[in-house]
Design a protein around this motif. Structure first.
Motif, mmCIF file in Angstrom:
data_model
loop_
_atom_site.group_PDB
_atom_site.id
_atom_site.type_symbol
_atom_site.label_atom_id
_atom_site.label_comp_id
_atom_site.label_asym_id
_atom_site.label_seq_id
_atom_site.Cartn_x
_atom_site.Cartn_y
_atom_site.Cartn_z
ATOM 1 N N ILE A 183 -3.591 -4.217 8.076
ATOM 2 C CA ILE A 183 -2.870 -2.973 8.334
ATOM 3 C C ILE A 183 -1.503 -2.999 7.668
ATOM 4 C CG2 ILE A 183 -1.886 -1.495 10.154
ATOM 5 C CD1 ILE A 183 -3.947 -2.568 12.083
ATOM 6 N N TYR A 184 -1.100 -1.866 7.097
ATOM 7 C CA TYR A 184 0.290 -1.748 6.681
ATOM 8 C C TYR A 184 0.743 -0.294 6.692
ATOM 9 C CZ TYR A 184 -1.958 -1.462 2.000
ATOM 10 O OH TYR A 184 -2.769 -1.162 0.930
ATOM 11 N N SER A 185 2.052 -0.139 6.842
ATOM 12 C CA SER A 185 2.668 1.179 6.946
ATOM 13 C C SER A 185 3.717 1.338 5.860
ATOM 14 C CB SER A 185 3.318 1.334 8.328
ATOM 15 O OG SER A 185 4.064 2.535 8.408
ATOM 16 N N SER A 186 3.698 2.482 5.194
ATOM 17 C CA SER A 186 4.707 2.788 4.164
ATOM 18 C C SER A 186 4.810 1.678 3.119
ATOM 19 C CB SER A 186 6.074 3.032 4.810
ATOM 20 O OG SER A 186 5.997 4.040 5.782
ATOM 21 N N TYR A 187 3.652 1.223 2.641
ATOM 22 C CA TYR A 187 3.594 0.184 1.603
ATOM 23 C C TYR A 187 4.279 -1.112 2.028
ATOM 24 C CZ TYR A 187 2.265 4.245 -1.206
ATOM 25 O OH TYR A 187 1.643 5.377 -1.679
ATOM 26 N N THR A 195 -10.511 -10.237 2.060
ATOM 27 C CA THR A 195 -11.450 -10.733 3.074
ATOM 28 C C THR A 195 -11.452 -9.922 4.371
ATOM 29 O OG1 THR A 195 -9.808 -12.310 3.927
ATOM 30 C CG2 THR A 195 -11.294 -13.091 2.175
ATOM 31 N N SER A 196 -10.631 -8.882 4.466
ATOM 32 C CA SER A 196 -10.613 -8.039 5.657
ATOM 33 C C SER A 196 -11.714 -6.987 5.575
ATOM 34 C CB SER A 196 -9.256 -7.350 5.812
ATOM 35 O OG SER A 196 -8.239 -8.296 6.064
ATOM 36 N N LYS A 197 -12.473 -6.867 6.648
ATOM 37 C CA LYS A 197 -13.525 -5.856 6.704
ATOM 38 C C LYS A 197 -12.924 -4.457 6.731
ATOM 39 C CE LYS A 197 -17.647 -4.056 7.639
ATOM 40 N NZ LYS A 197 -18.757 -4.079 6.663
ATOM 41 N N PHE A 198 -11.774 -4.323 7.430
ATOM 42 C CA PHE A 198 -11.157 -3.008 7.612
ATOM 43 C C PHE A 198 -9.754 -3.000 7.014
ATOM 44 C CE2 PHE A 198 -14.066 -3.927 11.063
ATOM 45 C CZ PHE A 198 -14.933 -2.839 11.018
ATOM 46 N N ILE A 199 -9.440 -1.938 6.296
ATOM 47 C CA ILE A 199 -8.108 -1.711 5.734
ATOM 48 C C ILE A 199 -7.588 -0.406 6.330
ATOM 49 C CG2 ILE A 199 -6.719 -1.462 3.644
ATOM 50 C CD1 ILE A 199 -8.258 -4.082 3.680
ATOM 51 N N ILE A 200 -6.416 -0.459 6.967
ATOM 52 C CA ILE A 200 -5.838 0.749 7.584
ATOM 53 C C ILE A 200 -4.418 0.929 7.064
ATOM 54 C CG2 ILE A 200 -5.120 1.855 9.734
ATOM 55 C CD1 ILE A 200 -7.292 0.313 11.185
ATOM 56 N N THR A 201 -4.122 2.134 6.609
ATOM 57 C CA THR A 201 -2.765 2.431 6.142
ATOM 58 C C THR A 201 -2.446 3.903 6.388
ATOM 59 O OG1 THR A 201 -1.248 2.291 4.259
ATOM 60 C CG2 THR A 201 -3.514 2.917 3.783
ATOM 61 N N ASN A 202 -1.196 4.284 6.075
ATOM 62 C CA ASN A 202 -0.788 5.683 6.262
ATOM 63 C C ASN A 202 -0.286 6.312 4.962
ATOM 64 O OD1 ASN A 202 1.556 4.165 6.116
ATOM 65 N ND2 ASN A 202 2.676 5.387 7.606
ATOM 66 N N ILE A 209 -14.234 -1.397 4.612
ATOM 67 C CA ILE A 209 -14.087 -0.031 5.125
ATOM 68 C C ILE A 209 -12.612 0.331 5.131
ATOM 69 C CG2 ILE A 209 -14.357 1.460 7.150
ATOM 70 C CD1 ILE A 209 -16.845 -0.172 7.866
ATOM 71 N N TYR A 210 -12.277 1.397 4.434
ATOM 72 C CA TYR A 210 -10.887 1.834 4.290
ATOM 73 C C TYR A 210 -10.667 3.089 5.134
ATOM 74 C CZ TYR A 210 -6.934 4.054 1.749
ATOM 75 O OH TYR A 210 -5.762 4.686 1.405
ATOM 76 N N ILE A 211 -9.798 2.971 6.152
ATOM 77 C CA ILE A 211 -9.462 4.083 7.054
ATOM 78 C C ILE A 211 -8.052 4.567 6.736
ATOM 79 C CG2 ILE A 211 -9.206 4.821 9.459
ATOM 80 C CD1 ILE A 211 -11.054 2.452 10.220
ATOM 81 N N GLN A 212 -7.937 5.793 6.319
ATOM 82 C CA GLN A 212 -6.643 6.374 5.946
ATOM 83 C C GLN A 212 -6.157 7.269 7.093
ATOM 84 O OE1 GLN A 212 -3.525 7.235 4.925
ATOM 85 N NE2 GLN A 212 -4.220 6.697 2.870
ATOM 86 N N THR A 213 -5.055 6.874 7.732
ATOM 87 C CA THR A 213 -4.531 7.656 8.857
ATOM 88 C C THR A 213 -3.535 8.726 8.419
ATOM 89 O OG1 THR A 213 -2.655 6.188 9.300
ATOM 90 C CG2 THR A 213 -4.761 5.636 10.350
ATOM 91 N N TRP A 214 -3.129 8.682 7.176
ATOM 92 C CA TRP A 214 -2.073 9.562 6.628
ATOM 93 C C TRP A 214 -0.808 9.414 7.476
ATOM 94 C CZ3 TRP A 214 -2.096 10.388 1.879
ATOM 95 C CH2 TRP A 214 -1.308 11.378 1.275
ATOM 96 N N LEU A 260 -11.734 5.585 -0.301
ATOM 97 C CA LEU A 260 -11.691 6.046 1.090
ATOM 98 C C LEU A 260 -13.064 6.110 1.761
ATOM 99 C CD1 LEU A 260 -9.176 9.037 1.259
ATOM 100 C CD2 LEU A 260 -9.204 7.035 2.735
ATOM 101 N N ASP A 261 -13.091 5.721 3.029
ATOM 102 C CA ASP A 261 -14.274 5.915 3.858
ATOM 103 C C ASP A 261 -14.023 6.948 4.947
ATOM 104 O OD1 ASP A 261 -16.268 3.804 2.938
ATOM 105 O OD2 ASP A 261 -14.467 2.601 3.202
ATOM 106 N N TYR A 262 -12.842 6.870 5.569
ATOM 107 C CA TYR A 262 -12.500 7.790 6.665
ATOM 108 C C TYR A 262 -11.056 8.256 6.534
ATOM 109 C CZ TYR A 262 -16.678 5.744 8.796
ATOM 110 O OH TYR A 262 -17.955 5.311 9.038
ATOM 111 N N LEU A 263 -10.852 9.523 6.873
ATOM 112 C CA LEU A 263 -9.523 10.124 6.859
ATOM 113 C C LEU A 263 -9.291 10.777 8.217
ATOM 114 C CD1 LEU A 263 -6.965 11.054 5.288
ATOM 115 C CD2 LEU A 263 -8.323 12.953 4.402
ATOM 116 N N VAL A 264 -8.166 10.483 8.854
ATOM 117 C CA VAL A 264 -7.888 10.942 10.215
ATOM 118 C C VAL A 264 -7.152 12.283 10.187
ATOM 119 C CG1 VAL A 264 -6.654 10.420 12.354
ATOM 120 C CG2 VAL A 264 -7.825 8.591 11.103
#
Length: 376
Positions: free
Chosen positions: A26-30, A85-92, A106-111, A143-147
């Motif tokens: 997970i990371y926020s704002s790069y 190696t992370s199954k899930f990548i989450i960022t905004n 799996i890349y989840i984009q929360t914007w 992208l896989d999912y966008l919130v």
């Protein structure tokens, strides 16, 4: 060119390691902060799903002491290892170019907003830098999912992103906090900022294309005096400029005005504020959840729309009172009607079709758990 070869080589090496199905990066704002939607997804995972390994990427990891997460420095070798190696990548925000998504990731984009006033992505293509557009197009393919936080946002995303992606209409993780916070949490935030029983006005404008500071010309002394007269109590003003302006923000030497620009989590500032003044920032829509007064101070309204960014809404049709000068701002505040505001707010929330119910982070956690279960 050398940098590209080095990154390619590192990616080839780290891609030899297996993907960990319970690992979430997970990371926020790069990597600039611990905040926004990624923070609240992370907190939910740590508190409710300890079997999931949570990795946070920071530019300055030494600044943070976060229970239940593993920190890595951005662009370090460990960063590339966990990225691969992370199954899930989450960022905004958009992922960096060095992220070469593997087949089973799996890349989840929360914007970074529930709804926005400024046009984004394809709608604002003529005002965005070419290097960003290139990055955005490449990122959209991963992208896989966008919130999405509301029906209006869903329509924007469908039109504006450069890829056909599944949109999760579940609300905005960072707004879960505004819907579920309690008096103890609010008191803790105020204590951290050195605030007592005073009422709080948050002034949080966005940045301008040229980082011009001329439009942030609110007369704080006059504003404080009129607030105290109207509400018959003491007030403090929190000034929170956009993170882009951290290195050039002016020093404010006015009693009862606190500069909180370096405070990572804007949601905590919104939660403790009795009034918000902003301009074109998306946080005005987050603040609607609190049902507290919000004012737009926009002395450069016409210039902004012609030179910086076009807007999705006519600001005159929003539920917030608009001021183009200090005189107008004082007048709008002094003559503010809570009853009128609540009626306008209800109509607006019905128009946008809000999905906010305080459970967005939980829904993302459930998605992650389901994806892990599918591999068993």
């Amino acid at each position: 060119m050398l940098r590209e070869y080095i990154l390619k080589f590192i990616n080839e090496i780290t891609n030899l390691f297996p993907i960990k199905k319970n690992r979430c990066l997970i990371y926020s704002s790069y990597g600039a902060n611990y905040g926004c939607n990624p923070k609240y997804v992370s907190k939910y995972l740590v508190e409710n799903n300890p079997e999931i390994e949570v990795i946070w990427v920071f530019n300055q990891p030494e600044k943070y002491d976060i229970r239940g997460v593993k920190k890595v420095k951005n662009m370090s070798l460990k960063y590339f290892y966990y990225l691969s190696t992370s199954k899930f990548i989450i960022t905004n925000f958009r992922t960096p170019v060095e992220f070469k998504k593997r087949d089973k990731q799996i890349y989840i984009q929360t914007w970074h907003s529930s709804l926005r006033l400024k046009m984004i992505e394809k709608d604002a293509e003529d005002t965005l830098p070419q290097n960003y557009i290139k990055q955005a197009k490449e990122d959209s393919k991963k992208l896989d999912y966008l919130v999405s936080g509301c029906r209006y946002s869903t329509e924007i995303f469908k039109r504006c992103f450069w890829y056909d992606v599944e949109i999760l209409e579940i609300g905005t993780p960072r707004n879960d906090f505004l819907l579920t916070t309690n008096e103890k949490k609010i008191r803790d935030i105020k204590d951290n900022l050195g605030i007592g029983d005073e009422k709080i006005l948050l002034y949080a404008p966005t940045f301008r294309k040229d980082n011009n500071l001329d439009e942030y010309n609110i007369n704080y002394e006059r504003l404080l005096n009129n607030l105290e007269k109207k509400y018959n109590c003491k007030w403090k003003i929190l000034l929170r400029l956009h993170p882009h302006l951290i290195n050039i923000m002016p020093e404010v030497k006015v009693e009862n005005v606190i500069n909180v620009t370096k405070y990572d989590d804007i949601q905590e500032l919104l939660a403790i504020s009795d009034i918000l003044i902003s301009d074109y920032s998306s946080l005005i829509f987050d603040f609607t959840i609190t049902k507290r007064p919000c004012f737009l101070y926009v002395p450069d309204l016409e210039e902004y729309q012609s030179k910086d960014r076009k807007l999705y809404f006519n600001v005159k049709e929003l539920p917030f009172k608009i001021a183009k000068s200090n005189d107008e701002l004082i007048d709008k505040i002094v003559n503010f009607s809570n009853e009128e505001y609540n009626k306008s707010l209800e109509l607006f929330l019905n128009k946008i079709g809000s999905y906010e119910n305080g459970k967005a982070s939980q829904k993302i956690a459930e998605l992650i758990k389901n994806k892990i279960e599918e591999e068993r």
